[in-house]
Write a protein that holds these residues in place. Sequence first.
Motif, PDB file in Angstrom:
ATOM      1  N   GLN A  31       0.835  -1.208   0.000  1.00 10.87           N
ATOM      2  CA  GLN A  31       0.000   0.000   0.000  1.00 10.87           C
ATOM      3  C   GLN A  31       0.868   1.255   0.000  1.00 10.87           C
ATOM      4  O   GLN A  31       0.617   2.204  -0.741  1.00 10.87           O
ATOM      5  CB  GLN A  31      -0.921   0.040   1.232  1.00 10.87           C
ATOM      6  CG  GLN A  31      -2.130  -0.862   1.148  1.00 10.87           C
ATOM      7  CD  GLN A  31      -1.826  -2.261   1.692  1.00 10.87           C
ATOM      8  OE1 GLN A  31      -0.661  -2.692   1.735  1.00 10.87           O
ATOM      9  NE2 GLN A  31      -2.863  -2.979   2.085  1.00 10.87           N
ATOM     10  N   PHE A  32       1.885   1.227   0.859  1.00  9.68           N
ATOM     11  CA  PHE A  32       2.768   2.397   0.939  1.00  9.68           C
ATOM     12  C   PHE A  32       3.431   2.658  -0.404  1.00  9.68           C
ATOM     13  O   PHE A  32       3.530   3.791  -0.852  1.00  9.68           O
ATOM     14  CB  PHE A  32       3.849   2.199   2.016  1.00  9.68           C
ATOM     15  CG  PHE A  32       3.308   2.312   3.420  1.00  9.68           C
ATOM     16  CD1 PHE A  32       2.318   3.249   3.729  1.00  9.68           C
ATOM     17  CD2 PHE A  32       3.801   1.511   4.449  1.00  9.68           C
ATOM     18  CE1 PHE A  32       1.831   3.368   5.020  1.00  9.68           C
ATOM     19  CE2 PHE A  32       3.313   1.626   5.740  1.00  9.68           C
ATOM     20  CZ  PHE A  32       2.326   2.548   6.020  1.00  9.68           C
ATOM     21  N   ARG A  33       3.865   1.554  -1.042  1.00 13.26           N
ATOM     22  CA  ARG A  33       4.536   1.723  -2.318  1.00 13.26           C
ATOM     23  C   ARG A  33       3.574   2.304  -3.353  1.00 13.26           C
ATOM     24  O   ARG A  33       3.913   3.175  -4.133  1.00 13.26           O
ATOM     25  CB  ARG A  33       5.107   0.375  -2.809  1.00 13.26           C
ATOM     26  CG  ARG A  33       6.277   0.587  -3.780  1.00 13.26           C
ATOM     27  CD  ARG A  33       6.970  -0.732  -4.111  1.00 13.26           C
ATOM     28  NE  ARG A  33       7.323  -1.486  -2.920  1.00 13.26           N
ATOM     29  CZ  ARG A  33       6.960  -2.767  -2.727  1.00 13.26           C
ATOM     30  NH1 ARG A  33       6.243  -3.419  -3.629  1.00 13.26           N
ATOM     31  NH2 ARG A  33       7.341  -3.403  -1.620  1.00 13.26           N
ATOM     32  N   GLY A  39       1.285   8.879  -5.763  1.00 14.72           N
ATOM     33  CA  GLY A  39       1.315  10.226  -5.199  1.00 14.72           C
ATOM     34  C   GLY A  39       2.389  11.065  -5.863  1.00 14.72           C
ATOM     35  O   GLY A  39       2.142  12.213  -6.251  1.00 14.72           O
ATOM     36  N   ALA A  40       3.545  10.468  -6.015  1.00 13.70           N
ATOM     37  CA  ALA A  40       4.652  11.211  -6.623  1.00 13.70           C
ATOM     38  C   ALA A  40       4.308  11.594  -8.060  1.00 13.70           C
ATOM     39  O   ALA A  40       4.536  12.730  -8.482  1.00 13.70           O
ATOM     40  CB  ALA A  40       5.924  10.376  -6.578  1.00 13.70           C
ATOM     41  N   ASP A  41       3.706  10.638  -8.782  1.00 15.08           N
ATOM     42  CA  ASP A  41       3.321  10.925 -10.162  1.00 15.08           C
ATOM     43  C   ASP A  41       2.331  12.079 -10.230  1.00 15.08           C
ATOM     44  O   ASP A  41       2.474  13.007 -11.032  1.00 15.08           O
ATOM     45  CB  ASP A  41       2.683   9.683 -10.812  1.00 15.08           C
ATOM     46  CG  ASP A  41       3.745   8.639 -11.133  1.00 15.08           C
ATOM     47  OD1 ASP A  41       4.953   8.995 -11.017  1.00 15.08           O
ATOM     48  OD2 ASP A  41       3.391   7.506 -11.470  1.00 15.08           O
ATOM     49  N   ALA A 152      10.401   5.788   6.825  1.00 15.79           N
ATOM     50  CA  ALA A 152      10.221   4.350   6.984  1.00 15.79           C
ATOM     51  C   ALA A 152       9.113   3.834   6.074  1.00 15.79           C
ATOM     52  O   ALA A 152       9.234   2.780   5.451  1.00 15.79           O
ATOM     53  CB  ALA A 152       9.903   4.031   8.442  1.00 15.79           C
ATOM     54  N   PHE A 153       8.022   4.581   5.984  1.00 13.18           N
ATOM     55  CA  PHE A 153       6.886   4.121   5.185  1.00 13.18           C
ATOM     56  C   PHE A 153       7.099   4.341   3.690  1.00 13.18           C
ATOM     57  O   PHE A 153       6.798   3.494   2.865  1.00 13.18           O
ATOM     58  CB  PHE A 153       5.599   4.856   5.597  1.00 13.18           C
ATOM     59  CG  PHE A 153       5.156   4.559   7.001  1.00 13.18           C
ATOM     60  CD1 PHE A 153       5.501   3.366   7.634  1.00 13.18           C
ATOM     61  CD2 PHE A 153       4.372   5.472   7.695  1.00 13.18           C
ATOM     62  CE1 PHE A 153       5.090   3.092   8.920  1.00 13.18           C
ATOM     63  CE2 PHE A 153       3.948   5.203   8.985  1.00 13.18           C
ATOM     64  CZ  PHE A 153       4.316   4.016   9.600  1.00 13.18           C
ATOM     65  N   PHE A 154       7.584   5.542   3.349  1.00 13.74           N
ATOM     66  CA  PHE A 154       7.530   5.944   1.943  1.00 13.74           C
ATOM     67  C   PHE A 154       8.901   6.175   1.306  1.00 13.74           C
ATOM     68  O   PHE A 154       8.968   6.581   0.149  1.00 13.74           O
ATOM     69  CB  PHE A 154       6.725   7.238   1.800  1.00 13.74           C
ATOM     70  CG  PHE A 154       5.309   7.119   2.285  1.00 13.74           C
ATOM     71  CD1 PHE A 154       4.371   6.398   1.552  1.00 13.74           C
ATOM     72  CD2 PHE A 154       4.911   7.721   3.465  1.00 13.74           C
ATOM     73  CE1 PHE A 154       3.071   6.292   1.995  1.00 13.74           C
ATOM     74  CE2 PHE A 154       3.609   7.619   3.904  1.00 13.74           C
ATOM     75  CZ  PHE A 154       2.681   6.894   3.164  1.00 13.74           C
ATOM     76  N   GLY A 155      10.006   5.938   2.059  1.00 17.23           N
ATOM     77  CA  GLY A 155      11.312   6.259   1.498  1.00 17.23           C
ATOM     78  C   GLY A 155      11.508   7.756   1.461  1.00 17.23           C
ATOM     79  O   GLY A 155      11.001   8.460   2.327  1.00 17.23           O
ATOM     80  N   ILE A 156      12.215   8.255   0.447  1.00 14.56           N
ATOM     81  CA  ILE A 156      12.409   9.696   0.392  1.00 14.56           C
ATOM     82  C   ILE A 156      11.685  10.276  -0.813  1.00 14.56           C
ATOM     83  O   ILE A 156      11.245   9.551  -1.699  1.00 14.56           O
ATOM     84  CB  ILE A 156      13.913  10.077   0.335  1.00 14.56           C
ATOM     85  CG1 ILE A 156      14.566   9.413  -0.869  1.00 14.56           C
ATOM     86  CG2 ILE A 156      14.607   9.730   1.630  1.00 14.56           C
ATOM     87  CD1 ILE A 156      15.909  10.027  -1.185  1.00 14.56           C
TER      88      ILE A 156
END
Lengths: 287, 399
Positions: A31-33, A39-41, A152-156
């Motif tokens: 889910q996080f990925r 989200g980033a897109d 931790a959840f989403f990286g950077i």
Amino acid sequence: MSKLLNLATPIPVAENVEKLMDIVTDTFSSQFRFIQNNGADLMDFVTSTLTSIPPYVFMLIVAVLAFFATGKKFGLAIFSILGLLFILNQGLWDQLMNTFTLVMFSSLIAIIIGIPLGILMSKSKVVEEILKPILDFMQTMPGFVYLIPAVAFFGIGVVPGVFASVIFALPPTVRFTNLGIRQVPKHLIEAADSYGSTFTQKLLKVELPLSKATIMAGINQTVLLSLSMVVIASMIGAPGLGREVLSALQRAQIGNGFVAGISLVIFAIIVDRLTQSLNKDKSNGGK
Amino acid sequence: MGKIKIERVTKVFGKNTSQALKLVKQEKSKEQILKETNATVGVYEASLTIEEGEIFVIMGLSGSGKSTLIRLLNRLIQPTSGDIYIDNQNITNLNKKSLQIVRREKMSMVFQNFALFPQRTILQNAEYGLEIRGIPKEERRLKAEKALQNAGLLSYKDQYPDQLSGGMQQRVGLARALANDTEIILMDEAFSALDPLIRKEMQDELLELQANLQKTIVFITHDLNEALRIGDRIAIMKDGKIIQVGTGEEILTNPANEYVRSFLEDVDRSKVLTAENAMIRPMTIQIDHEGPKVALQRMKEDKVSVLLAVDKARKYLGYITANDALNLAKSGEKSLKSILRNDMPIVEPSTVIQEILSVISDSPTPVAVVEEGKLRGVLIRGVVLESLASEKNGGVDNE
């Protein structure tokens, strides 16, 4: 004696929190990925759309908005144009648009989560008792700390930046919504009830319209808090003006730091005055 | 039957309600219950029946539980025990949905501080009840506009409440209730926040309205004059209990106890005292059988100079004076008919004293109180004025 010694050995709080975080991260990793990627897109798309608007057109839109929002006064409109021209002149326009996207997303999410929470809180004493200490906790915890679970959840990147900003900026909206609804005069609630209003009718026709000014004040706070989180979020790779401040700090470039800082302040003032005058405008219209 | 009926309704505020309720059933006093359980009894075993089409006034001082009582009728406040019936439907345990339906269709409420929604225009305020019921936009606008027109406020329909004076705001409050067209209207100290002149005007308007609409109106007030003016029946409350229920007349002439009486002290009695209350038993002469000698004898006995003449059926005929009777006796004539005078003022028993004070004080003779031709009593200036004066200085001693 042995008991005292026992006390001296640290309780493994840190270890346990870490374990918990690991469990959460592992369980929801897909889910996080998903959120991270999409989200980033989405935010990249919004930012690129914003940057594709010619800066002068953008300035004009802001100025017109400011002119009408402040009741047809020129002050804020002129300030906006001058301020934005300065930012453009310093070559920080793209950074500004990144910051704008970040603030917009985190504020919107905070409002979407915050207002229903506030309504729930105003309706139930139990919910209020539970949420109050949590909100206190959220507001006293230094903003930096939220970066840790975010990473931790989403990286950077920009998504964890938004995540940390939402947590940091959420409390005012919740608090003010709760406060606003609780401040609606009792006799008006009685009037609404005595005519047989349902829960939703009462909320939409009486409570929310009457607490609008208070809720808007909370939203204003939320927007400004999420803006103040921009610099901090840049430490985990969120793009924008904050990143300029951070890199100036790392390289001890006082001048660059000052310019980026001033740009942030200009942006903050425009956003603050705009949201505030929107609020005033509406509450006057309601009288 | 009754439009609204409440049976042994009690409301206890506070935490220890069940224990307080036990004490209520043991008929302990409100203070004692407060001392023992720390719970306040708002309404204490109240029972009432309110008939269709009447203006029923509940009056009491602040803290007497009258505002709580009216809120029990539409369950803005939940009763602790007892039953409330509207149109013979027990609403005490209705669920949320059914209660909403009762509130929408059966009753509307008017509030002391108007309770108009500040963000809505006058028209939108008047529409509120209909809007909640899901009445189509056009229809509800027409109804609301009609209600505003009746209140003389149609030209203000696009204004906001705080642009209107208090009296106008309350007219909107009333229009909001009337637009809803429910059979019952609850009015919680509706006119108390208005200044005296406007208040009187509103009372008149309400009475006029009621004459046309025949609603069942429950009206709360702390002002006895207001209660007497508009109430068909009045209930007096103290410490959550209903002490006396009756018409204004009944309460005035026959107060249930000292408390009710103390209320009456500041009432301007002339406004409510009727000829029937102030009249005394008349000294009469039966003109068919009795002659001048009997008349003179009776005048001497009762120390009066005038006798009212009646026939066998106590039908009022006129009066005779002492002088005339004396002359008649000297002349040896037996029948009193020749000296009968007819210029005495005549009033109905229900006439309010206030309206005939000048008649009473101007007339050289007493004033006869006559109902359907029959003599009921007589008003004598001294006695009427005395009763008015004594009431103003605290009528307790007099009663």
